[in-house]
Design a protein around this motif. Structure first.
Motif, short mmCIF file in Angstrom:
data_model
loop_
_atom_site.label_atom_id
_atom_site.label_comp_id
_atom_site.label_asym_id
_atom_site.label_seq_id
_atom_site.Cartn_x
_atom_site.Cartn_y
_atom_site.Cartn_z
N ARG A 240 37.85 39.33 40.83
CA ARG A 240 38.77 40.14 40.04
C ARG A 240 39.84 40.78 40.93
O ARG A 240 39.69 40.85 42.15
CB ARG A 240 38.01 41.25 39.29
CG ARG A 240 37.08 40.74 38.21
CD ARG A 240 36.20 41.86 37.66
NE ARG A 240 35.40 41.34 36.54
CZ ARG A 240 35.64 41.59 35.26
NH1 ARG A 240 36.65 42.35 34.91
NH2 ARG A 240 34.85 41.07 34.32
N LEU A 241 40.88 41.29 40.29
CA LEU A 241 41.85 42.13 40.99
C LEU A 241 41.18 43.47 41.27
O LEU A 241 40.74 44.16 40.34
CB LEU A 241 43.10 42.33 40.13
CG LEU A 241 44.11 43.35 40.66
CD1 LEU A 241 44.71 42.87 41.98
CD2 LEU A 241 45.20 43.62 39.64
N ASP A 242 41.08 43.83 42.53
CA ASP A 242 40.45 45.10 42.91
C ASP A 242 41.50 46.21 42.84
O ASP A 242 42.39 46.32 43.68
CB ASP A 242 39.88 44.99 44.33
CG ASP A 242 38.98 46.18 44.68
OD1 ASP A 242 39.10 47.22 44.00
OD2 ASP A 242 38.17 46.05 45.61
N PHE A 243 41.38 47.04 41.80
CA PHE A 243 42.35 48.12 41.59
C PHE A 243 41.69 49.49 41.76
O PHE A 243 42.12 50.48 41.19
CB PHE A 243 42.98 47.98 40.20
CG PHE A 243 44.29 48.71 40.03
CD1 PHE A 243 45.43 48.28 40.69
CD2 PHE A 243 44.38 49.83 39.22
CE1 PHE A 243 46.63 48.96 40.54
CE2 PHE A 243 45.58 50.51 39.06
CZ PHE A 243 46.71 50.07 39.73
N HIS A 277 44.01 50.01 31.25
CA HIS A 277 42.76 49.41 31.71
C HIS A 277 41.69 49.63 30.65
O HIS A 277 41.34 50.77 30.33
CB HIS A 277 42.34 50.03 33.04
CG HIS A 277 43.47 50.12 34.03
ND1 HIS A 277 43.86 49.05 34.80
CD2 HIS A 277 44.32 51.14 34.35
CE1 HIS A 277 44.88 49.40 35.57
NE2 HIS A 277 45.18 50.67 35.31
N SER A 333 42.78 44.48 32.19
CA SER A 333 43.96 45.33 32.35
C SER A 333 45.23 44.61 31.93
O SER A 333 45.39 43.40 32.11
CB SER A 333 44.10 45.78 33.81
OG SER A 333 42.97 46.52 34.23
N THR A 352 39.96 43.10 36.03
CA THR A 352 40.05 44.02 37.16
C THR A 352 38.73 44.77 37.35
O THR A 352 37.83 44.73 36.51
CB THR A 352 41.16 45.06 36.92
OG1 THR A 352 40.95 45.66 35.62
CG2 THR A 352 42.53 44.44 36.96
N ILE A 354 38.04 48.89 38.43
CA ILE A 354 38.74 50.14 38.67
C ILE A 354 37.76 51.24 39.07
O ILE A 354 36.54 51.07 38.97
CB ILE A 354 39.54 50.61 37.43
CG1 ILE A 354 38.57 50.98 36.29
CG2 ILE A 354 40.56 49.57 36.99
CD1 ILE A 354 39.21 51.77 35.17
#
Length: 701
Positions: A240-243, A277, A333, A352, A354
């Motif tokens: 995933r996108l690490d936000f 998100h 997100s 993502t 979060i």
């Protein structure tokens, strides 16, 4: 299994050119001749059948539709292909109940008061629910249950073997046994004893169970939840996108536990990057599991006055999926780049992980918007809230300029003591902080819908749709405005009605003494929003593309949208596209129905507490406003509580009053004194009926 009415009707329709003796029909459908004769004579008197000598023939063609029954016992049936509902008088409901699928016979094109076509129910094709809540009563050797739902105007007979040891006065859940003859009272069996009125929680519990809403989850569903890992696997984070570094925060009610959504604010090329998100419920709720089936059955969470009945078990809704602060959470997100005019220049929809930095209540966010610096809150977070608010004002300005309708309505809120009794009641108005989150969610819902729905041949999708106002109700709304002295010229042509015109009409009243009332009546004149597999647009918001994406913890349609977005991103097979083509129409109807049921339960729970709260004020006086005018009296709303009571026409002092429907007023024949919508009124609380959730007021003159 078909009942006698269905079998008889099908036989007559299959031989509509012929006439039959009652004994012949009885033999064909396997009925007793005397029973058949009673049915045929009833149908003849209601116009369904013609009779020549001893022979009967079909006279009118039946239609199928969905029945709705109002509190006055009147029915309205929606039939596909017909613009208007059919009106069913209480005497012609037969054994039809609210939300049943029924077969009706129209009556020769006759219209009630020049409006709806009239019809009569001749058969119940499918019961929406067989369970009712009511009060048990023993009379001599017989037992009965009087339903709480005033739309069901029959007393149920309870055979001794089905009484389940219920005691006089207890609230009970009753299962309706087979009921096909409107000449007889239905019979029932008691499934559950809720308790005596006055016991803690019985009143609200009764309101929920009246709508067949269940609190507890089946054991198999709890087992599904127990098997879900409590920690996020590292491989899931890596894909995933690490936000987790982002300035992510939530704004929710002070008593909320299920945090569906969080937002973040960043910048790019002078524009704002809004991140919305959303809890990635679809990661945890796997299709076709027991957990998924139960979530679909419920369709939505139900928010009662004293509790929440969640769509998902608390281990998910308040735990794994809830975007609690200072915890890693899986999310879906939507990042949107927004320019200074509120336009979305670019967007990205991505899975993502979060880590929410701060949880704000609406009240805290409102203080920040107003310039206050909260303790234990960094400058970064304070600035993020203020920037988000500034951006939301641009979004709202653009939305309003595009024609979106904004109803500024307040809500009734209660403070309950430990025994569930209301100790205070107050009106809760919308804050700027509410609008901030609303605008962010509206934009995200719009963006993910455009992502899939745009194009000549969009793939299967689930939309949130809203039709034009209902013609009859909108004309009543215009009549109200006219009676209040406002210009409604040019608004009668429904073909040219636009959201922008309606919004302009409402804005013209804002600031007047009638603005709150006008908002309420305007909302009632609107069509109901619903879910659909067809993109019909959203009239109220003036959106061509709209869906529900932002609340999958509490709404099943949002979970569907998440699944669709993920499947389209990874590539959908023809087999899966076929599945969605078949499933979405059914899911749309089901989720729309479950939403209506939850809304009714929520309103009933409020009425329960309103009646209980007002008991302490019997004999006391309040300022109010005339909020409704009907043929038999006036509804008066106490403005400080937003609680409504009724003054019967016979109790209006000083004259004999008649109802002037066109002007929304009561008119005194001798004095010409009028009571009309929006008029101020001083009232005294005369009576409170907690069983019926009703209050009677007296006018103080």
């Amino acid at each position: 299994m078909k009942n006698l009415e269905q079998s008889t009707l099908e036989y007559l329709l299959a031989h509509e050119e012929r006439s039959f003796k009652g004994s012949e029909i009885a033999k064909e459908v396997g009925a007793h001749p005397d029973v058949m004769h009673t049915l045929l004579m009833r149908w003849t008197s209601s116009g369904i059948l013609g009779k020549e000598g001893k022979k009967f023939h079909i006279k009118a063609k039946p239609l199928e539709g969905k029945l709705s029954v109002n509190r006055a016992g009147e029915g309205f049936v929606t039939v596909e292909g017909y613009e208007d509902d059919f009106f069913i008088s209480p005497s012609r409901l037969s054994t039809g109940m609210n939300r049943d699928r029924v077969m009706i016979i129209p009556f020769g094109g006759a219209k009630r008061s020049g409006r709806r076509l009239e019809a009569g129910v001749i058969s119940v094709l499918e019961r929406s629910a067989k369970r009712l809540v009511g009060t048990f009563e023993r009379r001599g050797s017989e037992s009965f249950v009087t339903p709480d739902d005033t739309r069901f105007r029959r007393t149920l007979e309870i055979p001794d073997e089905h009484a389940n040891h219920a005691k006089n006065g207890q609230k009970v859940v009753v299962d309706l046994l087979e009921w096909n003859d409107p000449a007889e009272n239905p019979k029932g069996t008691i499934l559950e004893i809720i308790g005596f009125p006055g016991e803690k929680g019985v009143d609200v519990l009764s309101a929920a169970k009246q709508h067949d809403i269940h609190f507890d989850f089946p054991h198999m569903v709890e087992a599904d939840c127990a098997a879900i890992p409590k920690e996020i696997p590292e491989k899931e984070i890596l894909r995933r996108l690490d936000f987790r570094h982002g300035n992510v925060f939530t704004i929710d009610p002070y008593d909320a536990k299920d945090f569906d959504d969080a937002i973040s604010i960043d910048h790019k090329n002078g524009n704002v990057i809004l991140g919305v998100h959303i809890a990635d419920v679809s990661h945890y709720v796997i299709e076709k599991t027991n957990l998924d089936k139960e979530a679909y059955t419920r369709g939505t969470s139900t928010y009662l006055v004293d509790r929440v009945i969640p769509m998902l078990p608390e281990v998910l809704s308040n735990g794994l999926c809830s975007l609690r602060p200072h915890e890693d959470k899986l999310t879906f997100s939507c990042f949107m780049e927004i320019d200074g005019q509120g336009n979305v220049c670019d967007y990205d929809i991505v899975e993502t992980v979060i880590h929410s930095q701060r949880r704000f209540t609406y009240e805290e966010a409102q203080e920040i918007i107003g310039g206050k610096n909260l303790e234990n809150t960094s400058d970064i977070m304070l600035n993020a809230v203020r920037e988000a608010y500034a951006m939301s004002k641009r979004l709202m300005k653009k939305r309003m300029s595009d024609g979106s309708i904004d109803f500024d309505t307040a809500e009734t809120k209660f403070v309950l003591d430990d025994d569930g009794k209301p100790v205070s009641c107050f009106r809760k108005d919308r804050l700027d902080a509410h609008r901030l989150i609303e605008e962010c969610m509206l934009l995200a819902n719009q963006t993910v819908c455009r992502h899939i729905g745009e194009g000549k041949n969009p793939p299967p999708y689930l939309y949130r749709v809203h039709d034009k106002p209902v013609k009859e109700k909108f004309e009543n709304f215009l009549n109200l405005l006219k009676s209040l002295g406002h210009d409604v010229h040019g608004f009668r042509d429904m073909a040219n009605i636009t959201p922008k015109k309606v919004q302009g009409l409402i804005e013209s009243v804002h600031g007047s003494d009638h603005s709150g009332l006008v908002d309420k009546v305007a909302i009632r004149s609107m069509a109901k929003a619903a879910y659909s597999e067809k993109n019909l647009g959203h009239f109220g918001l003036a959106f061509e593309y709209y869906t529900h994406f932002t609340s999958p913890i509490r709404r099943y349609p949002d979970l569907i949208v998440h699944r669709l977005l993920k499947e389209y991103a990874s590539g959908m097979s023809p087999e899966r596209q076929g599945f969605w083509d078949a499933f979405l129409p059914k899911a749309s109807r089901h989720c729309s129905d479950r939403e209506k049921i939850a809304t009714e339960a929520e309103r009933d729970s409020i009425k329960v507490k309103q009646a209980e709260f007002m008991e302490q004020y019997i004999g006391e006086e309040f300022d109010g406003i005339v909020s409704g005018v009907v043929g038999f009296g006036l509804f008066i709303e106490i403005q400080q509580f937003l609680i409504e009571g009724f003054v019967h026409v016979k109790d209006l002092p000083g004259d004999y009053f008649v109802f002037d429907e066109k002007s929304y007023r009561m008119l005194g024949r001798r004095t010409k004194k009028t009571y009309r919508l929006g008029d101020p009124a001083r009232i005294r609380v005369a009576r409170v009926n907690r069983e019926k959730h009703e209050m009677d007021f007296e006018l103080v003159v």
